[in-house]
Design a protein around this motif. Structure first.
Motif, PDB file in Angstrom:
ATOM      1  N   ARG A  55     -18.229 -15.405   2.047  1.00 13.53           N
ATOM      2  CA  ARG A  55     -18.737 -16.850   1.628  1.00 13.53           C
ATOM      3  C   ARG A  55     -18.499 -17.754   2.648  1.00 13.53           C
ATOM      4  NH1 ARG A  55     -14.786 -15.538  -3.079  1.00 13.53           N
ATOM      5  NH2 ARG A  55     -16.089 -15.618  -4.890  1.00 13.53           N
ATOM      6  N   GLU A 106     -21.754 -15.310  -8.235  1.00 12.89           N
ATOM      7  CA  GLU A 106     -20.678 -16.206  -7.578  1.00 12.89           C
ATOM      8  C   GLU A 106     -20.003 -17.052  -8.615  1.00 12.89           C
ATOM      9  OE1 GLU A 106     -18.211 -17.281  -5.828  1.00 12.89           O
ATOM     10  OE2 GLU A 106     -19.246 -17.844  -3.927  1.00 12.89           O
ATOM     11  N   ARG A 108     -17.452 -19.182  -7.994  1.00 15.32           N
ATOM     12  CA  ARG A 108     -16.942 -20.566  -7.494  1.00 15.32           C
ATOM     13  C   ARG A 108     -17.848 -21.826  -7.774  1.00 15.32           C
ATOM     14  NH1 ARG A 108     -16.198 -22.432  -1.113  1.00 15.32           N
ATOM     15  NH2 ARG A 108     -14.372 -23.367  -1.406  1.00 15.32           N
ATOM     16  N   LEU A 109     -17.299 -22.706  -8.202  1.00 19.47           N
ATOM     17  CA  LEU A 109     -18.070 -24.117  -8.690  1.00 19.47           C
ATOM     18  C   LEU A 109     -18.775 -24.789  -7.424  1.00 19.47           C
ATOM     19  CD1 LEU A 109     -15.812 -25.402 -11.295  1.00 19.47           C
ATOM     20  CD2 LEU A 109     -17.739 -24.082 -11.836  1.00 19.47           C
ATOM     21  N   PRO A 110     -19.500 -25.368  -7.296  1.00 17.94           N
ATOM     22  CA  PRO A 110     -20.110 -26.071  -6.015  1.00 17.94           C
ATOM     23  C   PRO A 110     -18.999 -27.164  -5.924  1.00 17.94           C
ATOM     24  CG  PRO A 110     -21.803 -26.151  -7.971  1.00 17.94           C
ATOM     25  CD  PRO A 110     -20.739 -25.446  -8.485  1.00 17.94           C
ATOM     26  N   ASP A 111     -19.028 -27.502  -4.600  1.00 17.56           N
ATOM     27  CA  ASP A 111     -17.969 -28.527  -4.202  1.00 17.56           C
ATOM     28  C   ASP A 111     -17.576 -29.523  -5.334  1.00 17.56           C
ATOM     29  OD1 ASP A 111     -17.890 -27.064  -1.961  1.00 17.56           O
ATOM     30  OD2 ASP A 111     -18.704 -28.504  -0.824  1.00 17.56           O
ATOM     31  N   GLU A 112     -18.626 -30.371  -5.582  1.00 17.99           N
ATOM     32  CA  GLU A 112     -18.532 -31.573  -6.543  1.00 17.99           C
ATOM     33  C   GLU A 112     -17.762 -31.149  -7.802  1.00 17.99           C
ATOM     34  OE1 GLU A 112     -22.064 -33.733  -6.747  1.00 17.99           O
ATOM     35  OE2 GLU A 112     -22.166 -34.090  -4.768  1.00 17.99           O
ATOM     36  N   GLU A 113     -17.990 -30.021  -8.469  1.00 13.67           N
ATOM     37  CA  GLU A 113     -17.584 -29.601  -9.744  1.00 13.67           C
ATOM     38  C   GLU A 113     -15.977 -29.127  -9.448  1.00 13.67           C
ATOM     39  OE1 GLU A 113     -20.090 -27.299 -12.228  1.00 13.67           O
ATOM     40  OE2 GLU A 113     -21.749 -27.737 -10.944  1.00 13.67           O
ATOM     41  N   ARG A 114     -15.751 -28.365  -8.264  1.00 12.91           N
ATOM     42  CA  ARG A 114     -14.620 -28.209  -8.225  1.00 12.91           C
ATOM     43  C   ARG A 114     -13.370 -29.101  -7.818  1.00 12.91           C
ATOM     44  NH1 ARG A 114     -16.281 -25.174  -3.977  1.00 12.91           N
ATOM     45  NH2 ARG A 114     -15.109 -26.324  -2.630  1.00 12.91           N
TER      46      ARG A 114
END
Length: 167
Positions: A55, A106, A108-114
């Protein structure tokens, strides 16, 4: 960046021992597994932590906590796909040769969602009614009630920083 073979072998043995003692298994393809360990060691030299070699790490430990090996998604990936995202950890079925490792999606959520999810979890926490805060290992879900999270998760061996205040 060249990683000495002795470092790779030492980490391979230590990681394998930790995995087996916790009920996990490394990929039986030792050459592949050693290549992943080289990636982990390169990331350790680059960022100061074992970011998943498969990643893209941001370089901010706080933002990358969920992808520090073992990542937060390992157990779910093992349960659903018989391997973690990078293939370092595999299920017993892979170890026994019943299934092979395939690329997996994947989680892992995108940055904003995380970030939005983390903020929401922080608002939900209510420690006023409990004698001790409840800490949750973000890797395996282990819960414990105490003043501080344990230094190492007794189940998956994730470090203290991988615990979140759950309640």
């Amino acid at each position: 960046m060249e990683i000495p073979a002795t470092d790779v072998e030492r980490n391979y043995r230590a990681l394998n021992k930790d995995a087996e003692s916790g009920g996990y298994h490394l990929n039986p393809d030792a050459d592949f597994t050693r290549e992943l360990i080289i990636g982990l060691l390169i990331n350790e030299n680059r960022y100061g932590y074992w970011a998943c070699p498969c990643r893209l790490a941001s370089g901010s430990k706080k933002n990358d906590l969920d992808i520090i090996c073992p990542c937060d998604y390992r157990d779910a990936d093992l349960g659903e796909f018989d391997a973690c995202y990078c293939g370092l950890y595999v299920s017993l079925r892979v170890l026994a040769g019943e299934v092979t490792v395939h690329p997996i999606p994947e989680r892992r959520l995108p940055d904003e969602e995380r970030l939005a999810k983390a903020e929401k979890m922080a608002k939900v926490s209510d420690t006023q009614s409990l004698a001790y805060p409840v800490w949750r290992c973000t890797v395996c879900g282990y819960l414990c009630a105490r003043e501080e999270p344990p230094e190492v998760c007794p189940v998956c061996k994730a470090k203290k920083e991988r615990f979140e205040n759950f309640m």
